[in-house]
Design an enzyme around this catalytic site. Structure first.
Site, mmCIF file in Angstrom:
data_model
loop_
_atom_site.group_PDB
_atom_site.id
_atom_site.type_symbol
_atom_site.label_atom_id
_atom_site.label_comp_id
_atom_site.label_asym_id
_atom_site.label_seq_id
_atom_site.Cartn_x
_atom_site.Cartn_y
_atom_site.Cartn_z
ATOM 1 N N GLY A 1 0.861 -1.369 0.018
ATOM 2 C CA GLY A 1 0.112 0.053 0.154
ATOM 3 C C GLY A 1 1.030 1.165 0.166
ATOM 4 O O GLY A 1 0.806 2.269 0.597
ATOM 5 N N ALA B 1 1.451 3.568 -2.079
ATOM 6 C CA ALA B 1 1.165 4.670 -2.603
ATOM 7 C C ALA B 1 -0.046 5.486 -1.918
ATOM 8 O O ALA B 1 -0.337 6.353 -2.359
ATOM 9 C CB ALA B 1 0.702 4.392 -4.131
ATOM 10 N N ILE C 1 -0.802 6.610 4.389
ATOM 11 C CA ILE C 1 0.191 6.146 5.275
ATOM 12 C C ILE C 1 1.580 5.795 4.790
ATOM 13 O O ILE C 1 2.573 6.223 5.262
ATOM 14 C CB ILE C 1 -0.561 4.961 6.097
ATOM 15 C CG1 ILE C 1 -1.526 5.271 6.928
ATOM 16 C CG2 ILE C 1 0.621 4.560 7.074
ATOM 17 C CD1 ILE C 1 -2.265 4.205 7.653
ATOM 18 N N GLN D 1 -0.500 -12.763 0.444
ATOM 19 C CA GLN D 1 0.770 -11.887 0.947
ATOM 20 C C GLN D 1 1.422 -12.877 2.036
ATOM 21 O O GLN D 1 2.844 -13.202 2.156
ATOM 22 C CB GLN D 1 0.459 -10.692 1.642
ATOM 23 C CG GLN D 1 -0.138 -9.642 0.402
ATOM 24 C CD GLN D 1 -0.100 -8.197 0.921
ATOM 25 O OE1 GLN D 1 -0.112 -7.993 2.197
ATOM 26 N NE2 GLN D 1 -0.545 -7.307 0.073
ATOM 27 N N VAL E 1 -0.827 -3.311 9.509
ATOM 28 C CA VAL E 1 -1.330 -1.771 9.889
ATOM 29 C C VAL E 1 -2.951 -1.883 8.978
ATOM 30 O O VAL E 1 -3.710 -1.332 9.904
ATOM 31 C CB VAL E 1 -0.541 -0.730 9.211
ATOM 32 C CG1 VAL E 1 -1.244 0.473 9.297
ATOM 33 C CG2 VAL E 1 0.876 -0.802 9.960
ATOM 34 N N ASP F 1 -2.874 3.496 19.003
ATOM 35 C CA ASP F 1 -3.789 3.464 20.248
ATOM 36 C C ASP F 1 -3.004 3.696 21.663
ATOM 37 O O ASP F 1 -3.353 4.711 22.238
ATOM 38 C CB ASP F 1 -4.532 2.120 20.229
ATOM 39 C CG ASP F 1 -5.175 1.953 18.934
ATOM 40 O OD1 ASP F 1 -6.026 2.722 18.277
ATOM 41 O OD2 ASP F 1 -5.080 0.693 18.440
ATOM 42 N N ARG G 1 -1.912 7.351 21.456
ATOM 43 C CA ARG G 1 -3.108 8.183 21.876
ATOM 44 C C ARG G 1 -3.492 8.143 23.409
ATOM 45 O O ARG G 1 -3.681 9.376 24.136
ATOM 46 C CB ARG G 1 -4.250 7.898 20.992
ATOM 47 C CG ARG G 1 -4.125 8.168 19.553
ATOM 48 C CD ARG G 1 -5.268 7.166 18.770
ATOM 49 N NE ARG G 1 -5.403 7.750 17.147
ATOM 50 C CZ ARG G 1 -5.995 6.961 16.292
ATOM 51 N NH1 ARG G 1 -6.559 5.983 16.864
ATOM 52 N NH2 ARG G 1 -5.993 7.390 15.072
ATOM 53 N N HIS H 1 -7.531 -3.841 17.617
ATOM 54 C CA HIS H 1 -7.556 -2.378 17.331
ATOM 55 C C HIS H 1 -8.973 -2.079 16.680
ATOM 56 O O HIS H 1 -9.186 -2.075 15.488
ATOM 57 C CB HIS H 1 -6.359 -2.163 16.215
ATOM 58 C CG HIS H 1 -6.556 -1.100 15.587
ATOM 59 N ND1 HIS H 1 -6.047 0.240 16.063
ATOM 60 C CD2 HIS H 1 -6.986 -0.483 14.305
ATOM 61 C CE1 HIS H 1 -6.668 1.199 15.213
ATOM 62 N NE2 HIS H 1 -6.899 0.614 14.042
#
Ligand code: NAX
Length: 328
Positions: free
Chosen positions: A11, A13, A16, A112, A129, A159, A162, A187
């Site tokens: 991912g 591109a 994140i 994957q 993620v 988390d 945070r 999560h």
């Protein structure tokens, strides 16, 4: 001179990815003396955008960055990979049922996982993620039977961070004075940020706060629903803070936790704290010599027990759903 560490980012591109790659290339993922090679995995339509990001990485002239490969083939992306950051996932879109979401992600994390199994380096470390992160990690792990289960982790460090910030604000203590906070479970909105074992300047955090109403009605929901609050404010989901947490997670995994402190990570349960063996759940963890270990022996009070159980039940339900779909 050290041999470069191969870091695969899926991912790449996405938003994140854009916040993450420059920090990896500058040495923040593994250390300021560790050269890296990047492997960017994207779906075919996003390869061009990934190439654009690679051009910008070139333009930073990072001394530690020893190469960038871009591919839409997971086997190529994970060939010789030492670290895999699995960021790309299928988001939930309007009208999508949970089963559809899990099936779509199974179609990503299953292949994957197999590509990791067949191609990655022996010391591969995986951080998932992409959401639903814990269950996506479970799927990848199930597709990689030759890789030790301990190498598959899911991100709850955002988390955790945070929660650290919210507790610092409430108590007025600097972040450096807060230790031993824990995120338990999934999560998701059911996660449980636990301050009963945390310390503020050496004192028990729950006693320092001494405000159960704040804990139940402010702190816990603020941390658990922070992602939605960011979307409401920014018009886009957390990106730089998510990338930062991914950096923190891997840096800690590789370089260890400070003495007397711990962090939170989604790792495969060994049955500790009544979390069924095999679930990928967030726990209080220390890291040493490249291994996470669950902190043992914490007393879990009734307030915490019911919240941990609820989040773990959600993980078990997700596991059962992906099992029924034949994804694990
Ligand atoms: P974006 O939609 O900006 O980027 C995702 C990228 O993944 C896209 O470029 C897409 O082409 C790519 N992709 C899709 N399928 C792929 C595949 N099979 N192989 C390789 N690449 C693929 O999302 P972004 O904001 O970057 O978020 C990525 C993921 O992180 C989402 O699933 C999001 O829900 C999750 N998050 C997880 C967090 C956590 O704490 N665990 C917090 C932040 C974030 O919400």
């Amino acid at each position: 001179t050290r041999t470069p560490v191969n870091v695969t980012v899926t991912g790449a591109a996405g938003q994140i990815g854009y916040a993450l790659l420059f920090r990896i290339a500058s040495g923040q993922l593994l250390g300021a003396d560790v050269p890296v090679k990047l492997r960017l995995l994207e779906i075919t339509p996003a390869l061009k955008a990934a190439e654009g990001t690679a051009m910008e990485l070139d333009d930073c002239a990072f001394p530690l960055l020893q190469g960038i490969d871009i591919t839409d083939d997971p086997n190529v992306a994970f060939s010789g990979a030492n670290v895999g950051l699995l960021v790309g996932a299928r988001p939930r879109t309007a009208g999508m049922e949970r089963g559809d979401l899990l099936a779509a992600n199974g179609g990503i994390f299953g292949p994957q996982g197999k590509a990791i199994n067949d191609n990655a380096a022996d010391d591969i470390k995986i951080l998932v993620v992409g959401n639903p992160a814990n269950t996506n990690a479970l799927i990848a792990r199930a597709s990689a039977p030759d890789v030790p289960a301990s190498r598959f982790t899911a991100m709850t460090r955002l988390d955790h961070n945070r929660a650290l910030s919210q507790l610092a604000k409430k108590t007025g203590a600097p972040l450096t004075e807060i230790r031993r906070l824990t995120i338990w479970g999934n999560h998701s909105a059911t996660q449980y940020p636990d301050i009963f074992h945390a310390e503020v300047a050496g004192k028990n955090a729950a006693e320092v706060v001494n405000d159960e109403k704040w804990l139940a009605e402010d702190f816990i929901p603020t941390v658990a629903k922070r992602g939605a609050a960011i979307i409401a404010a920014r018009g886009a989901s957390s990106a730089a803070s998510a990338a930062n947490a991914a950096i923190d997670h891997v840096f800690t995994w590789v370089n260890g936790t400070p003495d007397g402190d711990w962090t939170s990570a989604g790792i495969v349960s060994d049955g500790s704290y009544g979390v069924p063996e095999g679930l990928i759940s967030s726990f209080p963890v220390t890291a040493k010599d490249g291994k996470f270990e669950i902190v043992q022996g914490l007393d879990i009070n009734d307030f915490s027990r019911s919240r941990i159980d609820a989040s773990v039940q959600e993980l078990a339900d997700e596991r059962d759903a992906v099992r029924e779909l034949g994804l694990i």
